[in-house]
Design a protein around this motif. Structure first.
Motif, short mmCIF file in Angstrom:
data_model
loop_
_atom_site.label_atom_id
_atom_site.label_comp_id
_atom_site.label_asym_id
_atom_site.label_seq_id
_atom_site.Cartn_x
_atom_site.Cartn_y
_atom_site.Cartn_z
N UNK A 149 0.83 -1.21 0.00
CA UNK A 149 0.00 0.00 0.00
C UNK A 149 0.86 1.25 0.00
N UNK A 150 0.37 2.26 -0.71
CA UNK A 150 0.91 3.61 -0.63
C UNK A 150 -0.25 4.52 -0.26
N UNK A 151 -0.07 5.28 0.81
CA UNK A 151 -1.10 6.21 1.28
C UNK A 151 -0.53 7.61 1.23
N UNK A 157 -3.25 5.30 -2.94
CA UNK A 157 -2.97 5.38 -4.38
C UNK A 157 -2.59 3.98 -4.83
N UNK A 158 -2.65 3.75 -6.12
CA UNK A 158 -2.54 2.38 -6.61
C UNK A 158 -1.38 2.26 -7.60
N UNK A 159 -0.21 1.83 -7.12
CA UNK A 159 0.95 1.66 -7.99
C UNK A 159 0.89 0.34 -8.75
N UNK A 207 5.73 10.05 -9.30
CA UNK A 207 5.60 11.46 -8.93
C UNK A 207 4.15 11.92 -9.05
N UNK A 208 3.47 11.52 -10.13
CA UNK A 208 2.08 11.93 -10.29
C UNK A 208 1.20 11.40 -9.18
N UNK A 209 1.58 10.27 -8.59
CA UNK A 209 0.77 9.66 -7.54
C UNK A 209 1.13 10.18 -6.14
N UNK A 210 2.36 10.72 -5.97
CA UNK A 210 2.82 11.06 -4.62
C UNK A 210 3.09 12.55 -4.41
#
Length: 239
Positions: A149-151, A157-159, A207-210
């Motif tokens: 998981x990335x929060x 967000x879904x990598x 980068x777009x996700x974080x």
């Protein structure tokens, strides 16, 4: 017999048959074939695949659009297999969530080798997860290695699988500079052949996700002419 489940998506029956035959010879038993995007989506909705080989030019939907729909369902590695070999097509494939890109005409044995490499890395990653939880909590950004998981700011967000592996590598080596070739060889575990598009696209997607402003990143920064460095937000670390 290997237990991994593989989905082959291509409108050319000859390609499907030869890949299935070679995979069977390699000991892969669970091979599902689809000739249209609709068949592929139905298969992904009903079966948990370990890897997907996807043609771009399908009779009912563009493979890039189909990849986006598949990514909403599964994070299994996706290998594009297509006659569209231009740089823009390749960048589009990586940008939409693909993990590999192979141009037609192709050597079937190379495709099998890449399939095996992706599956091997996936298995090594799963086997290498520590029995203790490994969580990096930076406040605005939290990465849970065990849960995948990335929060970011409280939102999941879904990598893709490869994006997640790349981020875990960065978290494990904070504030260190790595060239594109070093990142490729350490994360993809393949020899770097001089083309850094794969690394650049995966970093761009992360980068777009974080990042609050992906055009002016503060987490994964580009050290001009040197490489990339992961700067932990707020200076916090592993818990």
């Amino acid at each position: 017999m290997k237990q991994e489940s593989i989905l082959l998506v291509d409108d050319e029956r000859g390609i499907l048959d030869i890949l299935e035959m070679l995979l069977n010879k390699e000991g892969f038993r669970y091979i599902h074939k689809a000739k249209t995007g609709q068949e592929a989506i139905k298969a992904v909705q009903s079966t948990q695949f370990d890897l997907i080989v996807l043609d771009v030019m399908l009779p009912d939907i563009d493979g890039f659009r189909l990849c986006g729909q598949i990514r909403a369902i599964t994070q299994a590695p996706i290998l594009f297999l297509t006659a569209r070999s231009g740089d823009l097509d390749m960048l589009t494939g990586f940008g939409i969530g693909g993990d590999d890109y192979i141009s037609k005409p192709f050597n079937p044995l190379e495709v099998i080798a890449r399939i095996r490499a992706h599956l091997r890395r996936q298995e090594a990653y799963r086997q290498g997860v520590s029995s203790e939880r490994t969580v990096w909590d930076y406040g605005v950004l939290r990465i849970d290695k065990d849960e995948g998981r990335i929060v970011v700011n409280g939102q999941d967000v879904h990598p893709t699988a490869k994006e997640f592996e790349l981020l875990i590598f960065f978290c494990s080596h904070p504030n260190r500079i790595f060239t594109a070739s070093q990142l490729y060889e350490r994360v993809w575990q393949e020899d770097f052949l001089g083309d850094d598009k794969t690394v650049v696209m995966h970093i761009s997607r992360l980068r777009r996700k974080m990042e609050a402003d992906p055009k002016n990143p503060e987490i994964i920064v580009n050290m001009r002419g040197i490489g990339y460095k992961f700067i932990p937000p707020g200076g916090r670390g592993q818990v």
